[in-house]
Design a protein around this motif. Sequence first.
Motif, PDB file in Angstrom:
ATOM      1  N   LEU A   1     -12.755   5.118  -4.774  1.00  0.00           N
ATOM      2  CA  LEU A   1     -12.283   5.683  -6.045  1.00  0.00           C
ATOM      3  C   LEU A   1     -13.462   6.104  -6.922  1.00  0.00           C
ATOM      4  O   LEU A   1     -13.388   7.117  -7.638  1.00  0.00           O
ATOM      5  CB  LEU A   1     -11.428   4.654  -6.787  1.00  0.00           C
ATOM      6  CG  LEU A   1     -10.116   4.243  -6.121  1.00  0.00           C
ATOM      7  CD1 LEU A   1      -9.433   3.134  -6.910  1.00  0.00           C
ATOM      8  CD2 LEU A   1      -9.184   5.443  -5.983  1.00  0.00           C
ATOM      9  N   ALA A   2     -14.550   5.339  -6.873  1.00  0.00           N
ATOM     10  CA  ALA A   2     -15.743   5.671  -7.661  1.00  0.00           C
ATOM     11  C   ALA A   2     -16.361   6.980  -7.186  1.00  0.00           C
ATOM     12  O   ALA A   2     -16.803   7.803  -7.993  1.00  0.00           O
ATOM     13  CB  ALA A   2     -16.755   4.539  -7.579  1.00  0.00           C
TER      14      ALA A   2
ATOM     15  N   THR B   1     -24.627   4.521  -7.638  1.00  0.00           N
ATOM     16  CA  THR B   1     -25.730   4.057  -6.784  1.00  0.00           C
ATOM     17  C   THR B   1     -25.906   2.544  -6.893  1.00  0.00           C
ATOM     18  O   THR B   1     -26.082   1.844  -5.885  1.00  0.00           O
ATOM     19  CB  THR B   1     -27.041   4.758  -7.183  1.00  0.00           C
ATOM     20  OG1 THR B   1     -26.874   6.174  -7.068  1.00  0.00           O
ATOM     21  CG2 THR B   1     -28.187   4.308  -6.299  1.00  0.00           C
ATOM     22  N   VAL B   2     -25.845   2.027  -8.131  1.00  0.00           N
ATOM     23  CA  VAL B   2     -25.983   0.580  -8.346  1.00  0.00           C
ATOM     24  C   VAL B   2     -24.839  -0.161  -7.667  1.00  0.00           C
ATOM     25  O   VAL B   2     -25.034  -1.218  -7.045  1.00  0.00           O
ATOM     26  CB  VAL B   2     -26.022   0.259  -9.855  1.00  0.00           C
ATOM     27  CG1 VAL B   2     -25.976  -1.245 -10.090  1.00  0.00           C
ATOM     28  CG2 VAL B   2     -27.267   0.857 -10.493  1.00  0.00           C
ATOM     29  N   TYR B   3     -23.625   0.398  -7.763  1.00  0.00           N
ATOM     30  CA  TYR B   3     -22.472  -0.257  -7.151  1.00  0.00           C
ATOM     31  C   TYR B   3     -22.621  -0.319  -5.629  1.00  0.00           C
ATOM     32  O   TYR B   3     -22.389  -1.359  -5.010  1.00  0.00           O
ATOM     33  CB  TYR B   3     -21.183   0.469  -7.525  1.00  0.00           C
ATOM     34  CG  TYR B   3     -19.965  -0.130  -6.859  1.00  0.00           C
ATOM     35  CD1 TYR B   3     -19.345  -1.253  -7.400  1.00  0.00           C
ATOM     36  CD2 TYR B   3     -19.460   0.402  -5.668  1.00  0.00           C
ATOM     37  CE1 TYR B   3     -18.249  -1.834  -6.775  1.00  0.00           C
ATOM     38  CE2 TYR B   3     -18.363  -0.173  -5.044  1.00  0.00           C
ATOM     39  CZ  TYR B   3     -17.756  -1.285  -5.604  1.00  0.00           C
ATOM     40  OH  TYR B   3     -16.677  -1.862  -4.977  1.00  0.00           O
TER      41      TYR B   3
ATOM     42  N   LEU C   1     -25.345   9.937 -15.340  1.00  0.00           N
ATOM     43  CA  LEU C   1     -25.227   8.495 -15.571  1.00  0.00           C
ATOM     44  C   LEU C   1     -24.191   7.856 -14.651  1.00  0.00           C
ATOM     45  O   LEU C   1     -24.372   6.723 -14.198  1.00  0.00           O
ATOM     46  CB  LEU C   1     -24.875   8.240 -17.036  1.00  0.00           C
ATOM     47  CG  LEU C   1     -26.068   8.385 -17.990  1.00  0.00           C
ATOM     48  CD1 LEU C   1     -25.613   8.399 -19.432  1.00  0.00           C
ATOM     49  CD2 LEU C   1     -27.068   7.258 -17.772  1.00  0.00           C
ATOM     50  N   LEU C   2     -23.115   8.568 -14.360  1.00  0.00           N
ATOM     51  CA  LEU C   2     -22.123   8.025 -13.430  1.00  0.00           C
ATOM     52  C   LEU C   2     -22.695   7.943 -12.018  1.00  0.00           C
ATOM     53  O   LEU C   2     -22.334   7.050 -11.241  1.00  0.00           O
ATOM     54  CB  LEU C   2     -20.856   8.877 -13.444  1.00  0.00           C
ATOM     55  CG  LEU C   2     -20.007   8.792 -14.718  1.00  0.00           C
ATOM     56  CD1 LEU C   2     -18.732   9.601 -14.567  1.00  0.00           C
ATOM     57  CD2 LEU C   2     -19.667   7.336 -15.065  1.00  0.00           C
TER      58      LEU C   2
ATOM     59  N   ALA D   1     -11.899   5.534 -12.366  1.00  0.00           N
ATOM     60  CA  ALA D   1     -12.561   4.326 -11.866  1.00  0.00           C
ATOM     61  C   ALA D   1     -13.778   3.960 -12.712  1.00  0.00           C
ATOM     62  O   ALA D   1     -13.899   2.819 -13.183  1.00  0.00           O
ATOM     63  CB  ALA D   1     -12.974   4.517 -10.407  1.00  0.00           C
ATOM     64  N   LEU D   2     -14.675   4.924 -12.926  1.00  0.00           N
ATOM     65  CA  LEU D   2     -15.908   4.649 -13.678  1.00  0.00           C
ATOM     66  C   LEU D   2     -15.701   4.995 -15.148  1.00  0.00           C
ATOM     67  O   LEU D   2     -16.356   5.855 -15.726  1.00  0.00           O
ATOM     68  CB  LEU D   2     -17.066   5.440 -13.078  1.00  0.00           C
ATOM     69  CG  LEU D   2     -17.401   5.088 -11.628  1.00  0.00           C
ATOM     70  CD1 LEU D   2     -18.551   5.942 -11.124  1.00  0.00           C
ATOM     71  CD2 LEU D   2     -17.722   3.612 -11.470  1.00  0.00           C
TER      72      LEU D   2
END
Length: 260
Positions: free
Chosen positions: A219-220, A138-140, A132-133, A70-71
């Motif tokens: 999924l993320a 978190t942003v998503y 970083l993921l 996903a990411l």
Amino acid sequence: MLGQLINRVSCHALDSSRTATDESICADLLDVRRIVPNSLRAIKHGWNEYKQQTVLPASAATVFLNFNVALAPGAIMTALLMHRGTSPSIVGAFSGLCSIMGLVATFISSSLVKRVGILKAGAAGLIFQASLLSIALTVYWAGSISQTTPLLIFLASIALSRLGHMSYDVVGTQIVQTGVPASKANLIGGMEVSIASLAELVMLAMAIIANDVSHFGFLAILSVSSVAGAAWMFCRWLTNPTDEQRELFMVDPLYQVQAM
């Protein structure tokens, strides 16, 4: 099997020496009636050898990274961005940046290995990617990637995480090559690729089931969890070394410092 077929079509151009045993093995491989039992026997043998390797956690970490579908740059991410009306130029720039990160990672990993050793370099790559993921996730979940600035942070975090991913890809391969005897390298390497492909297939199957864009967050989470799990497993392996592990990597700065 394809190799044997090519050899026959090319009038045995690949032959070096032939024995009765070679002929019987080739006949078994090409016997359609025995494909299933031969395949099952090969899988069982490969799995037994794979799980007994000294550097199993390093190899398993590579498999865990393949759960991240996903990411990462790919069809699922592209579908998400296009669904949200993201400009094609941003989508293209994101894909291009991810490719550049892969190229840069080859130079970074080499420099990192020279400075801190192969084991710490592997841990650094995994932790960097997981961190970083986590930022991207978190942003998503903040629900703001419909705005330009949060979207760019989201995409930049994923692109930069490829540095860690590709760095570990290079370093992890070196670690496995160090710990696996040359006589078993093809068998164990092939098994690792097969399991990694299976992991990716499982995640893509889940993406087919959870095919609504609203399920992307699920999924993320799975993707970040798999990368974080790989980092945890690898670091735990480093902090609890066996005698055989110390012997394999005796020249690595990590165990040289511990020995002092």
